[in-house]
Design an enzyme around this catalytic site. Structure first.
Site, PDB file in Angstrom:
ATOM      1  CB  SER A 168      -0.998   0.004   1.162  1.00 51.85           C
ATOM      2  OG  SER A 168      -2.155   0.649   0.710  1.00 51.85           O
ATOM      3  CG  ASP A 219      -4.807  -0.625   1.753  1.00 53.53           C
ATOM      4  OD1 ASP A 219      -5.082  -1.663   2.389  1.00 53.53           O
ATOM      5  OD2 ASP A 219      -4.683  -0.600   0.512  1.00 53.53           O
TER       6      ASP A 219
HETATM    7  P1  ADP Z   1       0.427  -0.418  -3.786  1.00 51.46           P
HETATM    8  O1  ADP Z   1      -0.469   0.534  -3.076  1.00 51.46           O
HETATM    9  O2  ADP Z   1       0.140  -1.842  -3.449  1.00 51.46           O
HETATM   10  O3  ADP Z   1       1.871  -0.119  -3.628  1.00 51.46           O
HETATM   11  P2  ADP Z   1      -0.936   0.709  -6.024  1.00 51.46           P
HETATM   12  O4  ADP Z   1      -1.013   0.353  -7.451  1.00 51.46           O
HETATM   13  O5  ADP Z   1      -2.192   0.812  -5.254  1.00 51.46           O
HETATM   14  O6  ADP Z   1       0.100  -0.275  -5.338  1.00 51.46           O
HETATM   15  O7  ADP Z   1      -0.254   2.119  -5.880  1.00 51.46           O
HETATM   16  C1  ADP Z   1       0.982   2.384  -6.509  1.00 51.46           C
HETATM   17  C2  ADP Z   1       0.878   3.718  -7.209  1.00 51.46           C
HETATM   18  O8  ADP Z   1       0.835   4.787  -6.239  1.00 51.46           O
HETATM   19  C3  ADP Z   1       2.084   4.030  -8.054  1.00 51.46           C
HETATM   20  O9  ADP Z   1       1.964   3.470  -9.332  1.00 51.46           O
HETATM   21  C4  ADP Z   1       2.038   5.547  -8.095  1.00 51.46           C
HETATM   22  O10 ADP Z   1       1.079   5.994  -9.024  1.00 51.46           O
HETATM   23  C5  ADP Z   1       1.524   5.913  -6.715  1.00 51.46           C
HETATM   24  N1  ADP Z   1       2.619   6.181  -5.774  1.00 51.46           N
HETATM   25  C6  ADP Z   1       2.816   5.587  -4.575  1.00 51.46           C
HETATM   26  N2  ADP Z   1       3.900   6.093  -3.950  1.00 51.46           N
HETATM   27  C7  ADP Z   1       4.420   7.037  -4.774  1.00 51.46           C
HETATM   28  C8  ADP Z   1       5.551   7.904  -4.715  1.00 51.46           C
HETATM   29  N3  ADP Z   1       6.388   7.891  -3.673  1.00 51.46           N
HETATM   30  N4  ADP Z   1       5.771   8.727  -5.770  1.00 51.46           N
HETATM   31  C9  ADP Z   1       4.944   8.727  -6.839  1.00 51.46           C
HETATM   32  N5  ADP Z   1       3.871   7.935  -6.950  1.00 51.46           N
HETATM   33  C10 ADP Z   1       3.593   7.094  -5.947  1.00 51.46           C
HETATM   34 MG    MG Z   2      -2.581   0.545  -3.268  1.00 50.16          MG
END
Ligand code: ADP
Ligand code: MG
Length: 422
Positions: free
Chosen positions: A146, A197
């Protein structure tokens, strides 16, 4: 925190109204405040949140940091250490469902949702102004840990602080911030996830797991309970295996599981499968009570999906009881049963997750399961603290033998929720 500040200074310079701190602003300058919010792992209770069920996440020590500086206009300008060389810009009045895309939608979506909250309260939405912000994160992306909620919740506490709303000062206020973060993810980023989350990131406590009751309409404060989960004191560790096989929850699988559960509840004449889980839990003959309901469902797929949800909610209850008795070392069999149910009945595991779980158990883990939505993402293994290396080596070896890409590892110590850090 220092890196988030440096990214902010590099992308947008110093504050417009402070020429001394302008473009040349040095990394590490402390005129910009920084907030952080954790990713999470769910100990047990998977695919239960949208069934009004129970889940039990912990906050990770891995966090997303946001250096944020409010603006006097409504512009939102964003940079991320994880998206180098790119900036994301929008005006707050242009942020609405379907109007923005990209990673900035998670951030701007929180500002939008907080403005909506203020409007609903009869308060002035303009207290949420535009802002320049930079993020940096140690939560791996798309690993089922998350990173999206960590991003939203870091921004939620930051905006709460700079707007002086005072919501992060109480658990009830944090529940409001969690709801706004959920709306950002669902309505602006367009990812149809449940609420676990964001609650974990905002409401968990160090040394505890957070028991979340996802029944709609429940008083938000009563929906969460702290359950002691002190791994260090028990000589245990929770090893997270990031399979690095990207989960794809935004595609049809999640929606299909959700629709099957909702259809089944309707067929059974229930508001949600939680009602069935409660009836089974209260019954003198739980297996018989469940079987009677399963017999009323039209097909085997529906029966298996429902069986997972109902038995998983029961496992959350059993696991919480063990933790309350101070027996964290005894939860392994429940983790194993959860994995089997997700793999066989709910069909959301993957080759990588099964290999990780099996290898960890063979190497001595007390229990192991996939965590998060599935189809890739991460697995967790409960191991004795002195066996962490051995279990990680065994999983690494199994991935190599199976011709799978190398997994990542991290330790999930139940950690602090979203807060200002600098
Ligand atoms: P998870 O929440 O399981 O890691 P998700 O697909 O829900 O996967 O979220 C990932 C997405 O969140 C990334 O593709 C991006 O768009 C965004 N994201 C999360 N953290 C960052 C960050 N530090 N910088 C830029 N985008 C981010
Ligand atoms: Mg997510």
């Amino acid at each position: 925190a220092a890196r988030a500040r440096a990214v902010l200074a590099a992308a947008f310079g110093g504050p417009d109204d402070d020429p001394a701190a302008d473009a040349a602003a040095a990394p590490g300058e402390d005129d910009v405040r920084v907030w952080a919010a954790p990713g999470r792992v769910n100990l047990i209770g998977e695919h239960t949140d949208y069934n009004a069920g129970l889940c039990l996440p912990i906050a990770l020590p891995h966090r997303t940091y946001v250096a944020l500086r409010p603006r006097t206009d409504s512009l939102v300008r964003l940079a991320s250490a994880q998206a180098p060389g790119e900036t994301w810009t929008a005006r707050l009045e242009d942020v609405a469902p379907g109007e923005v895309a990209g990673w900035g939608s998670y951030v701007a979506g929180v500002a939008w949702a907080l403005r909506e909250h203020l409007v609903a309260q009869g308060a002035d939405p303009a207290s949420i102004t535009g802002f320049d912000a930079a993020v940096d994160s140690s939560v791996p992306f798309g690993a089922g840990l998350s990173s999206s909620a960590a991003l939203e919740c870091s921004v939620a506490v930051a905006l709460d602080d700079v707007a002086g709303l005072g919501l992060s000062a109480s658990d009830a206020g944090r529940a409001v911030l969690a709801a706004a973060s959920v709306r950002a993810e669902n309505e602006i980023a367009g990812a149809p996830t449940g609420g676990m989350d964001q609650s974990a990131s905002l409401r968990a406590r160090a040394g505890h797991a957070l028991l979340l009751d996802c029944r709609p309409g429940l008083d938000p404060v009563e929906s969460a309970e702290q359950v002691p989960f002190d791994l260090d004191a028990a000589g245990l560790a929770l090893l997270v295996v990031d399979t690095r096989a990207e989960h794809r929850l935004v595609d049809g699988q999640y929606a299909a599981r959700r629709a099957t559960c909702e259809d089944a509840a309707r067929t059974l004449g229930l508001a949600s499968l939680r009602d069935l889980a409660d009836a089974v839990d209260a019954s003198d003959d739980p297996a018989g009570t469940l079987a009677v309901s399963l017999d009323k469902l039209p097909d085997d797929v529906a029966r298996r999906r429902v069986r997972h949800v109902v038995t998983e909610i029961g496992r959350v209850r059993e696991l919480v009881a063990l933790l309350r008795e101070g027996r964290p070392g005894a939860i392994g069999p429940l983790m194993n049963a959860s994995h089997a149910s997700l793999r066989d009945d709910y069909e959301v595991s993957s080759v990588e997750l099964d290999v990780a779980v099996d290898a960890a158990r063979v190497a001595g883990a007390l229990g192991a399961r996939m965590t998060g939505g599935g189809f890739g993402g991460s697995a967790i293994a409960l191991v004795r603290a002195d066996q962490v290396e051995a279990v990680a080596d065994a999983v690494r070896g199994a991935f190599e033998r199976e011709g799978l890409g190398a997994p990542g590892f991290l330790l999930a110590t139940p950690s602090a929720p979203a807060e200002r850090v600098a």
